[in-house]
Design a protein around this motif. Structure first.
Motif, PDB file in Angstrom:
ATOM      1  N   SER A 122     -56.364-108.648 -17.819  1.00  0.00           N
ATOM      2  CA  SER A 122     -57.361-109.687 -17.547  1.00  0.00           C
ATOM      3  C   SER A 122     -58.265-109.946 -18.749  1.00  0.00           C
ATOM      4  O   SER A 122     -59.099-110.843 -18.741  1.00  0.00           O
ATOM      5  CB  SER A 122     -58.224-109.262 -16.360  1.00  0.00           C
ATOM      6  N   MET A 123     -58.083-109.146 -19.786  1.00  0.00           N
ATOM      7  CA  MET A 123     -58.902-109.249 -21.001  1.00  0.00           C
ATOM      8  C   MET A 123     -58.866-110.652 -21.631  1.00  0.00           C
ATOM      9  O   MET A 123     -57.818-111.274 -21.705  1.00  0.00           O
ATOM     10  CB  MET A 123     -58.336-108.220 -21.980  1.00  0.00           C
ATOM     11  N   THR A 124     -60.015-111.136 -22.042  1.00  0.00           N
ATOM     12  CA  THR A 124     -60.061-112.445 -22.701  1.00  0.00           C
ATOM     13  C   THR A 124     -60.485-112.334 -24.155  1.00  0.00           C
ATOM     14  O   THR A 124     -60.435-113.314 -24.902  1.00  0.00           O
ATOM     15  CB  THR A 124     -61.058-113.394 -21.991  1.00  0.00           C
ATOM     16  N   ALA A 125     -60.956-111.148 -24.527  1.00  0.00           N
ATOM     17  CA  ALA A 125     -61.410-110.982 -25.912  1.00  0.00           C
ATOM     18  C   ALA A 125     -61.231-109.535 -26.330  1.00  0.00           C
ATOM     19  O   ALA A 125     -61.235-108.639 -25.484  1.00  0.00           O
ATOM     20  CB  ALA A 125     -62.888-111.359 -26.025  1.00  0.00           C
ATOM     21  N   VAL A 126     -61.030-109.344 -27.612  1.00  0.00           N
ATOM     22  CA  VAL A 126     -60.877-107.973 -28.088  1.00  0.00           C
ATOM     23  C   VAL A 126     -61.684-107.772 -29.371  1.00  0.00           C
ATOM     24  O   VAL A 126     -61.687-108.615 -30.259  1.00  0.00           O
ATOM     25  CB  VAL A 126     -59.380-107.616 -28.274  1.00  0.00           C
ATOM     26  N   PHE A 127     -62.386-106.648 -29.366  1.00  0.00           N
ATOM     27  CA  PHE A 127     -63.157-106.287 -30.555  1.00  0.00           C
ATOM     28  C   PHE A 127     -62.401-105.169 -31.283  1.00  0.00           C
ATOM     29  O   PHE A 127     -62.199-104.082 -30.748  1.00  0.00           O
ATOM     30  CB  PHE A 127     -64.552-105.807 -30.149  1.00  0.00           C
ATOM     31  N   ALA A 128     -61.966-105.471 -32.487  1.00  0.00           N
ATOM     32  CA  ALA A 128     -61.238-104.487 -33.279  1.00  0.00           C
ATOM     33  C   ALA A 128     -62.223-103.796 -34.220  1.00  0.00           C
ATOM     34  O   ALA A 128     -62.986-104.460 -34.916  1.00  0.00           O
ATOM     35  CB  ALA A 128     -60.132-105.174 -34.080  1.00  0.00           C
ATOM     36  N   ALA A 129     -62.171-102.471 -34.256  1.00  0.00           N
ATOM     37  CA  ALA A 129     -63.159-101.720 -35.032  1.00  0.00           C
ATOM     38  C   ALA A 129     -63.002-101.932 -36.532  1.00  0.00           C
ATOM     39  O   ALA A 129     -63.901-101.595 -37.295  1.00  0.00           O
ATOM     40  CB  ALA A 129     -63.088-100.237 -34.692  1.00  0.00           C
ATOM     41  N   ASN A 130     -61.863-102.464 -36.948  1.00  0.00           N
ATOM     42  CA  ASN A 130     -61.775-102.921 -38.341  1.00  0.00           C
ATOM     43  C   ASN A 130     -60.814-104.099 -38.456  1.00  0.00           C
ATOM     44  O   ASN A 130     -60.044-104.380 -37.527  1.00  0.00           O
ATOM     45  CB  ASN A 130     -61.433-101.770 -39.303  1.00  0.00           C
ATOM     46  N   ASP A 131     -60.868-104.775 -39.579  1.00  0.00           N
ATOM     47  CA  ASP A 131     -60.064-105.988 -39.753  1.00  0.00           C
ATOM     48  C   ASP A 131     -58.564-105.726 -39.702  1.00  0.00           C
ATOM     49  O   ASP A 131     -57.800-106.548 -39.188  1.00  0.00           O
ATOM     50  CB  ASP A 131     -60.394-106.654 -41.094  1.00  0.00           C
ATOM     51  N   LEU A 132     -58.154-104.586 -40.241  1.00  0.00           N
ATOM     52  CA  LEU A 132     -56.718-104.309 -40.224  1.00  0.00           C
ATOM     53  C   LEU A 132     -56.194-104.272 -38.800  1.00  0.00           C
ATOM     54  O   LEU A 132     -55.159-104.863 -38.492  1.00  0.00           O
ATOM     55  CB  LEU A 132     -56.418-102.989 -40.947  1.00  0.00           C
ATOM     56  N   LEU A 133     -56.940-103.612 -37.942  1.00  0.00           N
ATOM     57  CA  LEU A 133     -56.559-103.589 -36.534  1.00  0.00           C
ATOM     58  C   LEU A 133     -56.548-105.016 -35.972  1.00  0.00           C
ATOM     59  O   LEU A 133     -55.639-105.408 -35.245  1.00  0.00           O
ATOM     60  CB  LEU A 133     -57.540-102.721 -35.745  1.00  0.00           C
ATOM     61  N   GLY A 134     -57.565-105.775 -36.323  1.00  0.00           N
ATOM     62  CA  GLY A 134     -57.661-107.152 -35.841  1.00  0.00           C
ATOM     63  C   GLY A 134     -56.469-107.984 -36.295  1.00  0.00           C
ATOM     64  O   GLY A 134     -55.907-108.764 -35.521  1.00  0.00           O
ATOM     65  N   ILE A 135     -56.067-107.788 -37.538  1.00  0.00           N
ATOM     66  CA  ILE A 135     -54.934-108.540 -38.055  1.00  0.00           C
ATOM     67  C   ILE A 135     -53.650-108.125 -37.353  1.00  0.00           C
ATOM     68  O   ILE A 135     -52.803-108.953 -37.005  1.00  0.00           O
ATOM     69  CB  ILE A 135     -54.829-108.346 -39.582  1.00  0.00           C
ATOM     70  N   GLY A 136     -53.520-106.830 -37.108  1.00  0.00           N
ATOM     71  CA  GLY A 136     -52.354-106.347 -36.367  1.00  0.00           C
ATOM     72  C   GLY A 136     -52.313-106.993 -34.990  1.00  0.00           C
ATOM     73  O   GLY A 136     -51.246-107.380 -34.494  1.00  0.00           O
ATOM     74  N   ALA A 137     -53.482-107.132 -34.380  1.00  0.00           N
ATOM     75  CA  ALA A 137     -53.568-107.758 -33.056  1.00  0.00           C
ATOM     76  C   ALA A 137     -53.111-109.215 -33.148  1.00  0.00           C
ATOM     77  O   ALA A 137     -52.306-109.683 -32.338  1.00  0.00           O
ATOM     78  CB  ALA A 137     -54.998-107.678 -32.536  1.00  0.00           C
TER      79      ALA A 137
END
Lengths: 338, 338
Positions: free
Chosen positions: B238-253
């Motif tokens: 049901s998640m609509t947003a995700v906070f990645a603790a760093n950009d690399l994780l965010g980019i992987g997402a």
DNA sequence: CTGAAAGCGCTTACAG
DNA sequence: CTGAAAGCGCTTACAG
């Protein structure tokens, strides 16, 4: 801070004895050595490396001169240089020259004054003054990604940029391309020159004359690549492929192409050079020439170490091979003929 | 190599006079000083910094201990640390700990033996032994991106990770999101913990309870982000947003989302942390929390310099502010409600 | 095996 | 203003 004298007094022995224990000298009774070592622990004695250097004429420090630690290339090399060197008891003093002549010289002065044991350098300016300092140094020097001047018999460690560029061009030709553009790094860049030579020679070898309109020099960044691509499309519209002298330029080119709705590789083939991490990103997948960065640092350190232990001022240079990494930004020329 | 004695002999003066000329001592006739300086040039004399250090008890060297120079963060900080410090006459000895406890200790030992004047450190392990060394050092120490242990009154320089995470969460909330996932860095990471605290507290402050299913810890790389996104979509659909603790994780997402044809931000909003260069790439445009990396290095060096010149063992810590960089990966929650 | 002495290349009181 | 001497913390022949 307790000195060797304090240890001697503490135990009622002479400083010579303490020194011998410290240096694992054979001329000492194992028992006394043991006692001395114990005493050192007890009074928190730490040998003064500065005093030892003064006598031994070995500072156990190595200098590393690079243009910019922020460049992923140099940080990768610096990483392995440090690893190899500290594993062998050296400390590494590093300097960013920011490609400034006077910073390079200040570094060399520091090397002399600090009595460094050896250096690994990536100089961008070597005028007579700097050369003179290099000659007077009398310590092992290894060039990293640069060539030593003719009259200095010093080793270098680098990747074969020329060969790498030829790989890229060969691949373009094998795909049937012949109108191939080039985006170069700043002209003073040694690596950039080598890659350009590879581009030009590859064309000539096939009887093609490099077209000045297909060659642009904008710099080394993504923005430069963006600008370069725009320029190239204006001046050399028949181009079907472009060789970027580094990945950042290549990525800038891809950016411009994406913004202008030109599809890659269908309408334009692109090859970069460096194989940066970003080039393998899902959205980029840039075909590029890879160079073994960490290995370069490792090899440079090993060559220096060898000179240091063999007490020689020269050694065999090393030219590491490149590898073409084929990803998604190239296709056959027929697909992109316009 | 000529020494001060050679210069003295050459001119027929005493070594004291030569030394005075070298050190700009007032007790010397300007003429003689000039002569001495000239003579030094003529016979290529270079002062031996090792001998000078032995007497002055100043090595003019500063140690920099970081986990990995290959990390763009640390290389950016290392760059400015070097710049500020060498501009002030210090040389910087750098060490990659690779987050290994014994490498950290070897460094501290080296600091003592080499009589470094001060250090800037980013330790990951500080056991009793290491703390003890730190206490015995008696030189200025500044912590970079880490907090000194309670009983050590030493300054630190860092960015406010907690506040940064709150910025990101505030933005999500302002867009109407409430089912927000979190991908964390390794749990032992100090910066990761702080960002996680910001995530949890932000939720609680709004009366929301963090859902364990919406929280994953996979590591710190792009691949980890990819894996984390996949896991999150499975466990917390049901998640609509995700906070990645760093950009690399965010980019992987983002990569995983692109591969699975989920459009960003329409179907999923993403915020990262770090503002890496890649995050601003045309294809990525990741909304993220920026930290002033170079300024951090600069500040750390300046704090150290201040302690060095004021001859103090402590100073005011500095917590730099973060800034939310809004780009293209977030939109209002209603757009992504499923 | 151990100690006294000289010395690495400088700086710094101390006299003059 | 200049020089002779002591000393920074060690190592290394040289005697014993």
């Amino acid at each position: 801070m307790p000195t060797i004298k304090d240890v001697a007094k503490y135990l009622g022995v002479s400083v010579s004895t303490v020194s011998r224990a410290l240096n694992n000298h054979p001329d000492i009774k194992p028992d006394t050595r043991h006692e001395v070592l114990e005493a050192m622990k007890r009074i928190n004695y730490t040998p003064n490396a500065v005093a030892r250097s003064l006598i031994s004429r070995k500072s156990n420090t190595v200098g590393l001169m690079i243009p910019d630690i922020t460049d992923p290339f140099f940080s990768a090399m610096a990483h392995d240089v440090e690893e190899v060197l500290t594993d062998n008891g050296y400390q590494v003093v590093y300097v960013n020259t920011s490609r400034k002549s006077d910073k390079e010289k200040r570094f060399l002065t520091s090397v002399m004054e600090r009595k460094m044991d050896g250096i690994i350098v990536t100089p961008d300016f070597l005028d007579e003054e700097a050369l003179d300092m290099l000659r007077r140094l009398e310590i092992p020097v290894v060039f990293l990604r640069r060539r030593p001047p003719q009259d200095l018999d010093m080793p270098f460690v680098d990747v074969d940029h020329y060969e790498g560029a030829c790989h890229a061009m060969d691949y373009f030709f094998s795909l049937g391309h012949s109108r191939i553009g080039f985006m170069g790094m700043p002209k003073y860049s040694f690596t950039g020159q080598e890659r350009y030579r590879g581009y030009v020679d590859s064309l000539k070898k096939r009887g093609l004359e490099p077209d000045p309109k297909g060659i642009v020099w904008e710099g080394r960044t993504i923005e430069c690549g963006h600008k370069a691509m725009s320029k190239l499309m204006g001046e050399f519209p028949s181009m079907t492929a472009v060789f970027a002298a580094n990945d950042l330029l290549g990525i800038g080119a891809l950016e411009w192409l994406a913004e202008n709705r030109l599809s890659v590789p269908a309408q334009m083939s692109v090859i970069g050079f460096d194989n940066l991490e970003v080039s393998n990103l899902h959205w980029i997948k840039l075909t590029t020439v890879a160079q073994p960065r960490k290995e370069m640092g490792r090899k440079a350190a090993e060559v220096l170490l060898q000179m240091l232990t063999e007490n020689k001022l020269t050694a065999q240079s090393i030219l590491l091979p490149t590898e073409l990494i084929i990803r998604d930004t190239c296709t056959s020329a027929s697909a992109s003929d316009h």
